[in-house]
Design a protein around this motif. Sequence first.
Motif, mmCIF file in Angstrom:
data_model
loop_
_atom_site.group_PDB
_atom_site.id
_atom_site.type_symbol
_atom_site.label_atom_id
_atom_site.label_comp_id
_atom_site.label_asym_id
_atom_site.label_seq_id
_atom_site.Cartn_x
_atom_site.Cartn_y
_atom_site.Cartn_z
ATOM 1 N N MET A 1 0.844 -1.611 -0.098
ATOM 2 C CA MET A 1 0.230 0.332 -0.489
ATOM 3 C C MET A 1 0.730 1.324 0.463
ATOM 4 O O MET A 1 1.982 1.164 0.693
ATOM 5 C CB MET A 1 -0.951 0.400 1.235
ATOM 6 C CG MET A 1 -1.590 1.416 1.308
ATOM 7 S SD MET A 1 -3.133 1.159 3.003
ATOM 8 C CE MET A 1 -2.339 1.618 4.120
ATOM 9 N N SER A 2 0.103 1.930 -0.689
ATOM 10 C CA SER A 2 1.277 3.046 -0.868
ATOM 11 C C SER A 2 1.193 4.808 0.059
ATOM 12 O O SER A 2 -0.151 4.247 0.428
ATOM 13 C CB SER A 2 1.772 4.282 -2.517
ATOM 14 O OG SER A 2 0.452 4.275 -3.063
ATOM 15 N N GLY A 3 1.936 5.564 0.671
ATOM 16 C CA GLY A 3 1.493 6.194 1.244
ATOM 17 C C GLY A 3 0.554 5.711 2.661
ATOM 18 O O GLY A 3 -0.645 5.738 2.818
ATOM 19 N N SER A 4 1.439 5.093 3.633
ATOM 20 C CA SER A 4 1.548 4.414 4.441
ATOM 21 C C SER A 4 0.566 5.105 6.063
ATOM 22 O O SER A 4 0.662 4.856 6.927
ATOM 23 C CB SER A 4 1.984 3.140 5.091
ATOM 24 O OG SER A 4 3.919 3.733 5.230
ATOM 25 N N THR A 5 0.948 6.632 5.782
ATOM 26 C CA THR A 5 1.005 7.665 6.779
ATOM 27 C C THR A 5 -0.698 7.553 7.184
ATOM 28 O O THR A 5 -1.012 7.632 8.482
ATOM 29 C CB THR A 5 1.219 9.012 6.820
ATOM 30 O OG1 THR A 5 0.547 9.194 5.652
ATOM 31 C CG2 THR A 5 3.239 8.525 6.580
ATOM 32 N N GLY A 221 -8.429 -1.765 0.871
ATOM 33 C CA GLY A 221 -10.202 -1.964 1.653
ATOM 34 C C GLY A 221 -9.761 -2.741 2.980
ATOM 35 O O GLY A 221 -11.091 -3.026 3.413
ATOM 36 N N ASP A 222 -9.499 -3.448 3.642
ATOM 37 C CA ASP A 222 -9.698 -4.391 4.459
ATOM 38 C C ASP A 222 -8.905 -4.174 5.361
ATOM 39 O O ASP A 222 -7.875 -4.515 6.143
ATOM 40 C CB ASP A 222 -8.784 -6.296 4.045
ATOM 41 C CG ASP A 222 -9.342 -7.108 5.093
ATOM 42 O OD1 ASP A 222 -9.649 -6.705 6.261
ATOM 43 O OD2 ASP A 222 -8.926 -7.985 4.959
ATOM 44 N N LYS A 223 -9.682 -3.668 6.492
ATOM 45 C CA LYS A 223 -9.118 -2.303 7.724
ATOM 46 C C LYS A 223 -8.705 -3.912 8.516
ATOM 47 O O LYS A 223 -7.670 -3.585 9.699
ATOM 48 C CB LYS A 223 -9.901 -1.828 8.531
ATOM 49 C CG LYS A 223 -10.565 -0.186 7.377
ATOM 50 C CD LYS A 223 -11.511 0.270 8.448
ATOM 51 C CE LYS A 223 -12.098 1.545 7.650
ATOM 52 N NZ LYS A 223 -13.096 2.332 8.844
ATOM 53 N N SER A 224 -8.705 -5.255 8.795
ATOM 54 C CA SER A 224 -8.893 -5.992 9.760
ATOM 55 C C SER A 224 -7.207 -6.381 9.336
ATOM 56 O O SER A 224 -6.187 -6.715 9.834
ATOM 57 C CB SER A 224 -9.398 -7.596 9.627
ATOM 58 O OG SER A 224 -8.985 -8.083 7.776
#
Length: 267
Positions: A1-5, A221-224
């Motif tokens: 995932m790009s931009g992890s902040t 999209g998968d918060k888990s």
Amino acid sequence: MSGSTELHHSNGVDAKTLDPKLSNGNGNLNAKPFKIFIGYDPREDLAYEVCRYSLLKKSSIPIEIIPIKQCELRQKGVYWREREKLESTEFSFSRFLTPYLANYEGWAMFVDCDFLYLNDIKELVDLIDDKYAVMCVHHDYTPKETTKMDGAVQTVYPRKNWSSMVLYNCGHPKNKLLTPEVVNKESGAFLHRFQWLEDNEIGEIPFVWNFLVGHNKVVEGDKSTFPKSIHYTLGGPWFEQWKDCEFGDLWVKELEEYKKAIEKKVD
């Protein structure tokens, strides 16, 4: 995932954040603080400070943080084993003194210093189940690299990284076997593979509480799958060769916050 902040959430800091013992939690003031033992190695002092800061800043419950310093344990006569060639940190074995250091009472956590906490530790404490002797992430992890951190040898063994963050039911009868004598003489296999326990005594917690950089993945999209605590197991930005690692920007941001908090305290 790009931009992890975007995974990082700051709740603000007060003066208690920099106290080595107390959290800035808003919980019951009469409640006993939850004890968190962090492995300490002089080569990773900054990693320890940032890990501690991230825990204290986000905690909504009282917590007490205790560094496991090998030099202090040796002075007290609690730790005396000779360092082995494959030990990558000073707390490779001393971590298993956690139940002893907690007086074999209640629950306590051990965590390596190379972690960054993104979520309130209360969320993890709420997962505690008294039927287990320990609880941890059950990683299926076989590293491809032959070295980690500052050139330390990367070892491969069953249940690797299980012991890097453990919730200990310190009063459990099985954990009373972890005396200083046992921790000082038993093999790495016995300790790191939890061989003093039966399999059904080792509870499982979601991998996002010990999210291994370079191994675990975030699914859009998968918060888990979003990390709640990041483990820079191969090395973090405090080492020059790992300054550009995945999620390194989050650690650097936390370091900057920590330094500003220190400056405020001095002022």
